[in-house]
Motif scaffolding. Sequence first.
Motif, short mmCIF file in Angstrom:
data_model
loop_
_atom_site.label_atom_id
_atom_site.label_comp_id
_atom_site.label_asym_id
_atom_site.label_seq_id
_atom_site.Cartn_x
_atom_site.Cartn_y
_atom_site.Cartn_z
N ARG A 1 0.88 -1.10 -0.05
CA ARG A 1 0.16 -0.01 0.04
C ARG A 1 1.10 1.27 0.00
O ARG A 1 0.65 2.21 -0.75
CB ARG A 1 -0.93 -0.12 1.10
N GLU A 2 2.06 1.18 0.78
CA GLU A 2 2.74 2.35 0.93
C GLU A 2 3.42 2.64 -0.40
O GLU A 2 3.53 3.79 -0.97
CB GLU A 2 3.74 2.06 1.81
N ALA A 3 4.06 1.57 -0.95
CA ALA A 3 4.87 1.66 -2.41
C ALA A 3 4.08 2.12 -3.33
O ALA A 3 4.28 2.94 -4.31
CB ALA A 3 5.46 0.39 -2.38
N SER A 4 2.78 1.44 -3.46
CA SER A 4 1.80 1.74 -4.48
C SER A 4 1.21 3.24 -4.21
O SER A 4 0.63 3.66 -5.22
CB SER A 4 0.86 0.78 -4.71
N ALA A 5 1.27 3.76 -3.21
CA ALA A 5 0.62 5.24 -3.07
C ALA A 5 1.43 6.26 -3.86
O ALA A 5 0.68 7.41 -4.10
CB ALA A 5 0.97 5.53 -1.65
N GLU A 6 2.66 5.81 -4.30
CA GLU A 6 3.24 6.94 -5.07
C GLU A 6 2.67 6.96 -6.66
O GLU A 6 2.92 8.00 -7.23
CB GLU A 6 4.90 6.60 -5.26
N VAL A 7 1.85 5.86 -6.87
CA VAL A 7 1.16 5.95 -8.34
C VAL A 7 -0.27 6.61 -7.92
O VAL A 7 -1.11 5.92 -7.36
CB VAL A 7 1.28 4.66 -8.72
N THR A 8 -0.42 7.68 -8.44
CA THR A 8 -1.55 8.41 -8.31
C THR A 8 -2.64 8.18 -9.59
O THR A 8 -1.93 8.11 -10.59
CB THR A 8 -1.59 9.84 -7.88
N GLY A 9 -3.81 8.20 -9.38
CA GLY A 9 -4.84 8.11 -10.62
C GLY A 9 -4.91 6.64 -11.01
O GLY A 9 -4.49 5.59 -10.35
N PRO A 10 -5.58 6.46 -12.34
CA PRO A 10 -5.74 5.22 -12.65
C PRO A 10 -4.66 4.18 -12.79
O PRO A 10 -3.62 4.77 -13.15
CB PRO A 10 -6.55 5.29 -14.18
N PHE A 11 -4.76 2.77 -12.53
CA PHE A 11 -3.65 1.81 -12.68
C PHE A 11 -4.23 0.45 -13.16
O PHE A 11 -5.38 0.26 -12.63
CB PHE A 11 -2.93 1.81 -11.54
N VAL A 12 -3.36 -0.47 -13.55
CA VAL A 12 -3.57 -1.59 -13.81
C VAL A 12 -2.80 -2.45 -12.99
O VAL A 12 -1.42 -2.14 -12.89
CB VAL A 12 -3.31 -2.26 -15.17
N ALA A 13 -3.03 -3.47 -12.06
CA ALA A 13 -2.16 -4.18 -11.18
C ALA A 13 -2.00 -5.64 -11.84
O ALA A 13 -2.88 -6.22 -12.23
CB ALA A 13 -3.06 -4.22 -9.85
N VAL A 14 -0.67 -5.99 -11.87
CA VAL A 14 -0.38 -7.24 -12.40
C VAL A 14 0.43 -8.07 -11.45
O VAL A 14 1.45 -7.60 -10.63
CB VAL A 14 0.52 -7.10 -13.76
N GLY A 15 0.03 -9.29 -10.84
CA GLY A 15 0.71 -10.07 -9.82
C GLY A 15 1.01 -11.49 -10.33
O GLY A 15 0.17 -12.04 -11.00
N PHE A 16 2.17 -12.00 -9.90
CA PHE A 16 2.57 -13.30 -10.01
C PHE A 16 2.40 -14.09 -8.69
O PHE A 16 3.03 -13.68 -7.59
CB PHE A 16 3.91 -13.31 -10.65
N SER A 17 1.74 -15.25 -8.52
CA SER A 17 1.84 -16.02 -7.52
C SER A 17 1.08 -15.37 -6.34
O SER A 17 0.07 -14.73 -6.46
CB SER A 17 3.06 -16.68 -7.25
N ASN A 18 1.95 -15.29 -5.07
CA ASN A 18 1.41 -14.33 -4.09
C ASN A 18 1.22 -13.05 -4.49
O ASN A 18 0.68 -12.17 -3.75
CB ASN A 18 2.28 -14.91 -2.80
N GLY A 19 1.99 -12.72 -5.30
CA GLY A 19 1.87 -11.21 -5.97
C GLY A 19 0.59 -11.11 -6.45
O GLY A 19 0.22 -9.69 -6.63
N ALA A 20 0.11 -11.83 -7.11
CA ALA A 20 -1.57 -11.84 -7.63
C ALA A 20 -2.29 -11.46 -6.62
O ALA A 20 -3.26 -10.67 -6.70
CB ALA A 20 -1.87 -13.22 -8.07
N GLY A 21 -2.34 -11.95 -5.35
CA GLY A 21 -3.21 -11.83 -3.95
C GLY A 21 -2.98 -10.35 -3.67
O GLY A 21 -3.81 -9.43 -3.27
N MET A 22 -1.57 -9.64 -4.11
CA MET A 22 -1.43 -8.16 -3.62
C MET A 22 -1.78 -7.48 -4.63
O MET A 22 -2.35 -6.20 -4.18
CB MET A 22 0.10 -8.12 -3.39
N ALA A 23 -1.95 -7.89 -5.77
CA ALA A 23 -2.40 -7.15 -6.84
C ALA A 23 -4.02 -6.88 -6.63
O ALA A 23 -4.75 -5.94 -6.67
CB ALA A 23 -2.10 -7.75 -8.16
#
Length: 196
Positions: free
Chosen positions: A65-87
């Motif tokens: 959440r903290e790291a992605s807060a730097e990205v403001t506005g619309p986004f697409v989330a792409v995650g691999f394995s447990n990273g998919a759950g984070m996405a």
Amino acid sequence: MAQVLLFPSVLGVRQGITDLADALTGAGHSVTTVDHLEGVTFDDYEPAGARSQELGFPAQMAFAREASAEVTGPFVAVGFSNGAGMAQWIAAQRPDDARGVVMVGGGLPMRFLEATWPPGVPGQVHVTSEDPFHAEDKEFDPELEDDVERAGGEYTFVEYQGGGHLFNDPTLPAEYQPDEARILTRRILEFVAAVG
């Protein structure tokens, strides 16, 4: 141009992640790789899984959440394995900004994340037919599909031949499937261009 949040697996930011990031930036998109392991990588799932458990899911989510807060506005989330759950989780936390979620290696029903799928957001799952990790979670696929479609999003499930879990990573020779990796990259680029 879209903004992409890229979440690696428990093995960390390996070549499969950097290759995809390069393909996305080459297509004109902006990529932020959310590396909760802060540069640490693993070659084997057992120590990587132990490290993930040591960190704990709440701490990983807080970092994401903290790291992605730097990205403001619309986004697409792409995650691999447990990273998919984070996405999935990040998209659920920012429903007004989420435009799509790609889950490679399988996704989770939203109840496990104590969240709901963001309204109208499409989701794609990419897995191989013999992936031993996904074999344990196949029973959850219909529930995730229900989560996405109940929220008004389009759900796409893509199954590739083979048994690689991180099948786009050339540094994992037991899993790497070059033909399927190329198709995966192309499909992710198409998805990001369409929804971003």
